[in-house]
Design an enzyme around this catalytic site. Sequence first.
Site, short mmCIF file in Angstrom:
data_model
loop_
_atom_site.label_atom_id
_atom_site.label_comp_id
_atom_site.label_asym_id
_atom_site.label_seq_id
_atom_site.Cartn_x
_atom_site.Cartn_y
_atom_site.Cartn_z
N ARG A 69 20.13 34.28 29.92
CA ARG A 69 19.75 33.87 28.57
C ARG A 69 19.79 32.36 28.37
NH1 ARG A 69 23.03 38.46 27.39
NH2 ARG A 69 21.75 40.27 26.84
N LYS A 74 8.19 22.65 27.00
CA LYS A 74 7.28 23.79 27.18
C LYS A 74 7.38 24.29 28.61
CE LYS A 74 3.53 23.15 23.84
NZ LYS A 74 2.07 22.96 23.70
N GLU A 104 -3.95 11.73 30.88
CA GLU A 104 -2.96 12.01 29.84
C GLU A 104 -2.39 10.72 29.25
OE1 GLU A 104 -2.23 14.87 28.50
OE2 GLU A 104 -2.84 16.41 29.94
N LYS A 124 5.15 10.72 23.19
CA LYS A 124 5.37 12.17 23.21
C LYS A 124 6.72 12.52 22.61
CE LYS A 124 4.92 16.43 25.69
NZ LYS A 124 4.47 17.17 26.88
N GLU A 147 5.85 23.36 17.71
CA GLU A 147 4.46 23.45 17.25
C GLU A 147 4.32 24.29 15.98
OE1 GLU A 147 1.30 22.72 20.86
OE2 GLU A 147 2.00 24.75 20.54
N ARG A 156 2.68 18.47 16.59
CA ARG A 156 2.67 18.50 18.06
C ARG A 156 1.30 18.90 18.60
NH1 ARG A 156 7.44 20.65 22.11
NH2 ARG A 156 6.31 20.27 24.04
N ASN A 207 -2.72 18.12 22.08
CA ASN A 207 -3.75 18.94 22.72
C ASN A 207 -5.13 18.29 22.66
OD1 ASN A 207 -2.06 21.12 23.49
ND2 ASN A 207 -2.07 21.86 21.38
N HIS A 264 -7.93 19.23 25.05
CA HIS A 264 -7.55 20.43 25.78
C HIS A 264 -8.39 21.65 25.44
CE1 HIS A 264 -4.16 17.94 26.86
NE2 HIS A 264 -3.63 18.90 27.59
N HIS A 303 -9.81 23.19 28.58
CA HIS A 303 -9.41 24.51 29.08
C HIS A 303 -10.63 25.41 29.31
CE1 HIS A 303 -4.99 24.27 27.51
NE2 HIS A 303 -5.15 23.70 28.69
N HIS A 340 -6.71 19.67 36.15
CA HIS A 340 -6.37 19.74 34.73
C HIS A 340 -6.60 18.40 34.04
CE1 HIS A 340 -4.40 20.76 30.99
NE2 HIS A 340 -3.58 19.72 31.14
#
Length: 378
Positions: free
Chosen positions: A129, A151, A193, A235, A245, A250, A254, A257, A261, A275
Amino acid sequence: MTTNRQTVPVELAGRSYDVVIERGCVLQDFTRNAAPFLPQDTGRKAAFVTDANTHRLFAGRIEDSLTEAGLAAEWFIAEPGEGAKSWAVLERLTDWLLALGLTRSDHVFALGGGVVGDLTGFAAAVLKRGCGFVQIPTTLLAQVDSSVGGKTAINTAAGKNLIGAFHQPSIVLIDALVLDTLPDREMRAGYAEVLKYGLLGDADFFAWLEANGTAVLAREAEPLAHAIATSIAAKARIVAEDERETSGRRALLNLGHTFGHALEAETGFSDRLLHGEAVALGMVLAARYSARRGELAQEDAARTSRVIASAGLPSEIAALGMDCTGETLVDHMRHDKKMEGSGTLPFLLLRGIGEAHMARDVDLANVAAFLDEQLQAH
């Protein structure tokens, strides 16, 4: 070793941590910098997760540092690439960590790019956990993006990063020396980025990159350190405001993206389009679409494209040679995890260089028509 150490705090309620940026902090003096997170009992070994390429390049240097302190390492070595972010590898990794006897107060060390960081972070999030982990990113993209912010995720048949958790590292150690072995293409992909931070919220930084991008890509020490530190500080501010988010702040991260994507999906999430390359092209498309909507000046859209192209990154969708339509790409977008229950997909668009905003009134049919134009352009 140089003493140009910079520390960027990521301020979170009850879980704040530092990002340490220093040449040699990993490859020349790992044990000193990682000391609070290493096993205190010399009879136990530190657990490292990496991939085969990164292990070959850097494991020896880290083991030498540990040996000098009377410590040792155990290594979980994954195959390079997105395939490591899978249920099967996660199961093997968690079983391995349990067999080592890790407790909730122990730390796992993620040595590698974004794939290793995502996999290790998610394993740490679910192991008993939640146990601690340390990010040691070895690509520019991971240093300025995925290693900071908590993330973590694996991929499934339904898509990338759909199974995961927010789980913050205990510290991030960034050593620019590891970038000396990074292939130029990967360096450029990470630089996309860096450009993103200027484009979404810092016009002065974008202008600085416009003037100094060649030096950053050439890995010149001072420009590279400035680019990394400025990106991480940007960031960190956004993550501190919106860790999970929930407020929409936040989501600015993206930028590029949603388009990117879709391009990655159409090219099979393969080396055909990395990417960072997809994000770069996605930012060009976001700028052009913003101009099409009348929100962004045409000269700013052209400037965005020019700066991205000058870094050796893709700026024309037609150059990918994809046999698809705009509607095909929009279909990929409909599977985006940012799709809202109302059936709308928020788009990050621009009102100016350094002025990103969330648009929730985008007509996907209009996006498909725009993409058809871009696919046919030469």
